[in-house]
Design an enzyme around this catalytic site. Sequence first.
Site, PDB file in Angstrom:
ATOM      1  N   ASP A   1     -10.354   4.430  -1.315  1.00 40.30           N
ATOM      2  CA  ASP A   1     -10.963   3.465  -0.386  1.00 40.30           C
ATOM      3  C   ASP A   1     -12.491   3.446  -0.464  1.00 40.30           C
ATOM      4  O   ASP A   1     -13.140   4.491  -0.486  1.00 40.30           O
ATOM      5  CB  ASP A   1     -10.578   3.810   1.065  1.00 40.30           C
ATOM      6  CG  ASP A   1      -9.105   3.583   1.321  1.00 40.30           C
ATOM      7  OD1 ASP A   1      -8.344   3.435   0.342  1.00 40.30           O
ATOM      8  OD2 ASP A   1      -8.721   3.555   2.497  1.00 40.30           O
TER       9      ASP A   1
ATOM     10  N   ASP B   1       0.830  -1.204   0.000  1.00 38.97           N
ATOM     11  CA  ASP B   1       0.000   0.000   0.000  1.00 38.97           C
ATOM     12  C   ASP B   1       0.871   1.263   0.000  1.00 38.97           C
ATOM     13  O   ASP B   1       1.629   1.513   0.938  1.00 38.97           O
ATOM     14  CB  ASP B   1      -0.880  -0.077   1.255  1.00 38.97           C
ATOM     15  CG  ASP B   1      -1.941   0.989   1.301  1.00 38.97           C
ATOM     16  OD1 ASP B   1      -1.992   1.829   0.388  1.00 38.97           O
ATOM     17  OD2 ASP B   1      -2.723   0.976   2.268  1.00 38.97           O
TER      18      ASP B   1
ATOM     19  N   GLY C   1      -5.322   3.601  -7.635  1.00 38.98           N
ATOM     20  CA  GLY C   1      -5.644   3.799  -9.051  1.00 38.98           C
ATOM     21  C   GLY C   1      -4.935   4.967  -9.699  1.00 38.98           C
ATOM     22  O   GLY C   1      -5.261   5.356 -10.826  1.00 38.98           O
TER      23      GLY C   1
HETATM   24  C1  GLA Z   1      -5.278   2.500   2.844  1.00 35.14           C
HETATM   25  C2  GLA Z   1      -5.844   1.360   2.009  1.00 35.14           C
HETATM   26  C3  GLA Z   1      -6.902   0.626   2.816  1.00 35.14           C
HETATM   27  C4  GLA Z   1      -6.282   0.086   4.096  1.00 35.14           C
HETATM   28  C5  GLA Z   1      -5.631   1.221   4.886  1.00 35.14           C
HETATM   29  C6  GLA Z   1      -4.830   0.707   6.064  1.00 35.14           C
HETATM   30  O1  GLA Z   1      -6.218   3.480   3.116  1.00 35.14           O
HETATM   31  O2  GLA Z   1      -6.397   1.841   0.818  1.00 35.14           O
HETATM   32  O3  GLA Z   1      -7.469  -0.436   2.061  1.00 35.14           O
HETATM   33  O4  GLA Z   1      -5.322  -0.886   3.767  1.00 35.14           O
HETATM   34  O5  GLA Z   1      -4.757   1.984   4.068  1.00 35.14           O
HETATM   35  O6  GLA Z   1      -4.163   1.711   6.760  1.00 35.14           O
END
Ligand code: GLA
Length: 386
Positions: free
Chosen positions: A212, A143, A191
């Site tokens: 998200d 991430d 994305g």
């Molecule tokens: C980002 C990701 C989420 C999750 C959080 C965790 O926002 O997009 O899906 O993994 O981090 O901190």
Amino acid sequence: MFGLPASILAVSSTHAGAQAQLAATPPMGWNSWNHFAEKVTDADVRSAADALVASGMRDAGYVYVNVDDTWEGKRDAAGTIQTNSKFPDMKALADYVHSKGLKFGIYSSPGPKTCAGYEGSYGHEQQDANTYAAWGVDFLKYDLCGLRELMGPYERDPKKASRMMRDAYVKMHEALVKAGRPIVYSICQYGSDSVWQWGAEAGGNLWRTTDDISDSFRSMSLIGFSQAGLEKYAGPGHWNDPDMLEIGNGGMLPDEYRTQMSLWAILAAPLLAGNDLSKLDETTKSILMNKEVIAVDQDRLGRQGYRLGPLQVWVRELADGAKALAIFNFVTDDVPQPVTVSFKDLGFTGPVHARDLWAHTDLGTLSGEYTAVPPKGGVVMLRLWQ
Ligand code: GLA
């Protein structure tokens, strides 16, 4: 080929076959984030694994048990990542998950810090990949978050930022390959930078296409319906990921959750449940475990569906020449409206057999066209074949 160095492309192509097999169909499982977020503990993950088995979800295909952010501790003197007190022994947890016939997933960031401010993999990529392999990890969500600070604002130097990001994703892909354990690689950078154009080259088995998701019809439908046009980038081993399921989390009505399940199946999206599996009610089970809709998601042809033209009509071609058709009540239709689809527009000539995948009934042989009145926020989904 986006100017990736030859050595990296060699790694990618050597492993392209292995990569396709690793996620021949979109990964299915459960992830801790949508419900537990930063509170998740070892006990929650064990109980999710138990529930996947007891509920029948594992046997319906949900096999990955993925711990999201906030498991990380500090590094020891040798730089090896440690867990924090919520996760006393990650190897033991992975063993437990595996003992249930399930697979184990974990989370990190290419940056120094994760989104929740925990330790990321920056500068420790190979070491972390080796640690994951030793723990028995089968899936890594990687991430972006913390790396964004090092990349600087996109506006300042988009080329540099983009290069740095892609390199960071390739770096972990190579590290996973070197670690020698097959690990599904989930790219998460919301994305940006048209990731669908380079995610597979960078070694990704799936890549998030959006920001998200949250547990509301507005969020889910905005994300889901905005996937139109991305279908050409998905296929066996490399999938568009419009984020995890919210089904069962309580913020939407059953018909709205049926919309998420149906749309995600049409989109050949990963199906990662994000609810508290210790509190599965019958409606939630009937949605998450609709085997006929799961079969569409997991269809072995691996061709992502597309929007037919009228906003609310989506189609997916299936391996045996059949087609899945989903007719949604689109976003603002307070009063359900009839929607008619002509079989000719779907590429059929002559009568077609139809089965309703939510009513679980055969509709017999139909000719010409089909009219549905999907309920508010809901969907009518058919399998059609000749
Ligand atoms: C980002 C990701 C989420 C999750 C959080 C965790 O926002 O997009 O899906 O993994 O981090 O901190």
